[in-house]
Write a protein that holds these residues in place. Structure first.
Motif, mmCIF file in Angstrom:
data_model
loop_
_atom_site.group_PDB
_atom_site.id
_atom_site.type_symbol
_atom_site.label_atom_id
_atom_site.label_comp_id
_atom_site.label_asym_id
_atom_site.label_seq_id
_atom_site.Cartn_x
_atom_site.Cartn_y
_atom_site.Cartn_z
ATOM 1 N N PHE A 66 0.820 -1.211 0.000
ATOM 2 C CA PHE A 66 0.000 0.000 0.000
ATOM 3 C C PHE A 66 0.857 1.266 0.000
ATOM 4 C CE2 PHE A 66 -3.213 -3.048 1.596
ATOM 5 C CZ PHE A 66 -4.193 -2.816 0.648
ATOM 6 N N ARG A 67 2.057 1.173 0.578
ATOM 7 C CA ARG A 67 2.969 2.316 0.539
ATOM 8 C C ARG A 67 3.392 2.594 -0.900
ATOM 9 N NH1 ARG A 67 3.707 7.040 1.381
ATOM 10 N NH2 ARG A 67 5.824 7.842 1.465
ATOM 11 N N ILE A 68 3.704 1.553 -1.647
ATOM 12 C CA ILE A 68 4.101 1.727 -3.049
ATOM 13 C C ILE A 68 2.939 2.298 -3.855
ATOM 14 C CG2 ILE A 68 4.780 0.480 -5.137
ATOM 15 C CD1 ILE A 68 6.326 -1.453 -3.259
ATOM 16 N N ALA A 69 1.713 1.840 -3.575
ATOM 17 C CA ALA A 69 0.534 2.373 -4.267
ATOM 18 C C ALA A 69 0.388 3.869 -3.994
ATOM 19 C CB ALA A 69 -0.718 1.626 -3.819
ATOM 20 N N ALA A 70 0.603 4.263 -2.736
ATOM 21 C CA ALA A 70 0.499 5.683 -2.369
ATOM 22 C C ALA A 70 1.592 6.511 -3.044
ATOM 23 C CB ALA A 70 0.571 5.833 -0.855
ATOM 24 N N ILE A 71 2.796 5.960 -3.133
ATOM 25 C CA ILE A 71 3.914 6.669 -3.781
ATOM 26 C C ILE A 71 3.604 6.898 -5.256
ATOM 27 C CG2 ILE A 71 6.300 6.375 -4.592
ATOM 28 C CD1 ILE A 71 6.896 5.058 -1.873
ATOM 29 N N ARG A 72 3.043 5.893 -5.914
ATOM 30 C CA ARG A 72 2.699 6.028 -7.330
ATOM 31 C C ARG A 72 1.699 7.153 -7.533
ATOM 32 N NH1 ARG A 72 0.370 2.200 -10.376
ATOM 33 N NH2 ARG A 72 1.605 2.870 -12.168
ATOM 34 N N ARG A 73 0.742 7.268 -6.623
ATOM 35 C CA ARG A 73 -0.249 8.343 -6.728
ATOM 36 C C ARG A 73 0.421 9.702 -6.484
ATOM 37 N NH1 ARG A 73 -5.620 9.725 -5.625
ATOM 38 N NH2 ARG A 73 -5.812 11.858 -6.396
ATOM 39 N N GLN A 74 1.273 9.778 -5.472
ATOM 40 C CA GLN A 74 1.959 11.033 -5.151
ATOM 41 C C GLN A 74 2.839 11.494 -6.309
ATOM 42 O OE1 GLN A 74 4.042 10.060 -1.540
ATOM 43 N NE2 GLN A 74 2.151 9.764 -0.373
ATOM 44 N N ASN A 75 3.420 10.534 -7.020
ATOM 45 C CA ASN A 75 4.317 10.857 -8.138
ATOM 46 C C ASN A 75 3.574 11.089 -9.452
ATOM 47 O OD1 ASN A 75 6.450 10.594 -6.383
ATOM 48 N ND2 ASN A 75 7.031 8.543 -7.068
ATOM 49 N N GLY A 76 2.253 10.987 -9.411
ATOM 50 C CA GLY A 76 1.455 11.215 -10.611
ATOM 51 C C GLY A 76 1.422 10.048 -11.569
ATOM 52 N N ASN A 77 1.813 8.847 -11.106
ATOM 53 C CA ASN A 77 1.799 7.668 -11.975
ATOM 54 C C ASN A 77 0.405 7.066 -12.133
ATOM 55 O OD1 ASN A 77 4.780 7.031 -10.257
ATOM 56 N ND2 ASN A 77 4.716 7.602 -12.416
ATOM 57 N N THR A 78 -0.510 7.417 -11.232
ATOM 58 C CA THR A 78 -1.898 6.994 -11.359
ATOM 59 C C THR A 78 -2.782 8.237 -11.363
ATOM 60 O OG1 THR A 78 -2.061 6.722 -8.948
ATOM 61 C CG2 THR A 78 -1.553 4.766 -10.248
ATOM 62 N N LYS A 79 -3.849 8.187 -12.160
ATOM 63 C CA LYS A 79 -4.721 9.347 -12.316
ATOM 64 C C LYS A 79 -5.747 9.417 -11.188
ATOM 65 C CE LYS A 79 -4.356 9.594 -17.357
ATOM 66 N NZ LYS A 79 -5.131 9.585 -18.642
ATOM 67 N N GLY A 80 -6.033 10.627 -10.742
ATOM 68 C CA GLY A 80 -7.045 10.829 -9.726
ATOM 69 C C GLY A 80 -8.442 10.828 -10.329
ATOM 70 N N LEU A 81 -9.423 11.095 -9.485
ATOM 71 C CA LEU A 81 -10.820 11.085 -9.922
ATOM 72 C C LEU A 81 -11.339 12.486 -10.243
ATOM 73 C CD1 LEU A 81 -12.173 8.562 -7.285
ATOM 74 C CD2 LEU A 81 -11.898 8.135 -9.733
ATOM 75 N N GLY A 82 -10.589 13.501 -9.889
ATOM 76 C CA GLY A 82 -11.054 14.857 -10.114
ATOM 77 C C GLY A 82 -11.688 15.473 -8.883
ATOM 78 N N ARG A 83 -12.398 14.669 -8.124
ATOM 79 C CA ARG A 83 -12.973 15.103 -6.854
ATOM 80 C C ARG A 83 -13.298 13.874 -6.017
ATOM 81 N NH1 ARG A 83 -18.317 14.225 -6.061
ATOM 82 N NH2 ARG A 83 -19.767 14.095 -7.829
#
Length: 373
Positions: A66-83
């Motif tokens: 889960f830490r690696i998943a969070a890092i990928r999000r922080q680094n912009g490797n996964t797209k957010g939902l917008g809200r």
């Protein structure tokens, strides 16, 4: 052997902190290659345990994953939902895999990099149990059994909403559970006293949407003792009965996940749901977007194919293309005390199918949010 020891022998307890996973399973869970996984560890100076041996294969804990998943999000490797989005899992019929859907959707959401909160709205507390907590034992009883006392549930939604005097007021930090660490899905658990929320809500002003208002204000960070503004996804598990809490949950939701059994199809229950959503739209001027998930699906069965066709007619354009197949993996993973999304023995027909359904749910959510801009 004393009574406590005998009880412990019969007690299902999975220590999630001791589970270990291979690079292949982790990469598949994060939908990346093993080479990318290794690069993330190197770039972020992550220390991963290794299995002793000539090669020293990397061995990941759930906290690592889960830490690696969070890092990928922080680094912009996964797209957010917008809200932020709020999802409610509900169908007015028992035994349709609502809890399984809620639990595994919450886990896959965190693996996708979304900060996720699961809220257990069911007094039976099945999703709390599936995530490793015991709604029936006190901290003293767990200590006597030699089990971690943090498995006890001492607060729930009623303590956070602070309506009337039925439940003692508590802060989010006193109630929240983090079964897989800080970066995994968080949980607002439940236990049997949550059943009294039905009466509490009925006695409250604006009973039908009081929960919805609370969730909305908490998402905006306007409830100091229960700030939910940091969560990307909030997903709620509900009892099948039409309680005030379930009704409020629907009013609070942006999306409604409806797991629907294809082997025991209930057109009457689905018709009631359709009418309920229609009434909500008329009464409140809004209603959650339905995402229907066919479950207990068996290929090449005429009756099941006919049920799937009827479902698509009742909810056109709202049924996932991927079905969840009838599989023993669901019960076997529960016997091991591990949710399917984290069960290493999961097959393509069980875990693989659930991952595809989750991807459809997120794609549907992004599409709806994009159209609403």
């Amino acid at each position: 052997m004393n009574a406590a020891t005998e009880h412990l022998d019969q007690y299902t307890f999975t220590d999630f902190s001791k589970l270990r996973f291979s690079p292949k399973f982790v990469a598949e869970s994060l939908q990346i290659s093993t080479q990318t996984l290794k690069a993330i560890e190197k770039d972020n100076d992550l220390t991963i345990d290794r299995i002793r041996g000539p090669v020293g294969v990397r061995s990941y804990s759930l906290a690592d994953i889960f830490r690696i998943a969070a890092i990928r999000r922080q680094n912009g490797n996964t797209k957010g939902l917008g809200r932020q989005i709020t999802i409610s899992t509900y169908i007015p019929k028992g035994g349709t895999a609502k809890t399984t859907t809620t639990c595994n959707t919450g886990i896959l959401s965190a693996l996708a990099g979304f900060k996720t909160l699961i809220i257990d709205n069911d007094p039976q507390a099945d999703v709390s149990s599936m995530l490793g907590y015991d709604p029936d034992q006190t901290t003293e009883e767990l200590a006597e059994l030699g089990l971690p006392v943090d498995r006890a549930v001492e607060g729930h939604l009623g303590n956070l909403m602070r309506l009337g005097s039925t439940f003692p007021p508590m802060d989010l930090e006193q109630v929240i559970k983090k079964p897989f660490g800080e970066d995994g899905p968080h949980l607002i658990p439940a236990f049997d006293s949550l059943d009294d929320m039905d009466m509490v809500l009925r006695n409250a002003q604006g009973a039908d949407f009081r929960y919805s208002l609370f969730i909305e204000r908490a998402r905006q960070g306007k409830v100091p003792h229960c700030d939910l503004s940091s969560y990307d996804v909030i997903i709620m598990d509900n009892a099948p009965s039409g309680t005030m809490l379930s009704r409020n949950s629907l009013a609070a939701a942006d999306f409604l996940l409806c797991p629907i059994r294809m082997d025991k199809f209930s057109f009457r229950a689905l018709s009631r749901l359709a009418f309920k959503i229609n009434d909500m739209s008329q009464d409140f001027g809004r209603a959650p977007e339905i995402i229907a998930i066919p479950t207990m699906y068996i290929r090449n069965r005429p009756r099941i194919q006919a049920n799937l066709a009827r479902l698509s007619e009742l909810f056109p354009g709202k049924v996932t293309e991927q079905q969840l197949f009838h599989s023993e993996d669901y019960s076997k993973s529960l016997e091991d005390g591990v949710p399917l999304a984290l069960w290493k023995q999961g097959s393509e027909n069980s875990l693989g199918a659930f991952r595809k359904v989750f991807d459809e749910v997120i794609d549907r959510a992004k599409s709806v949010l994009e159209k609403s801009k």
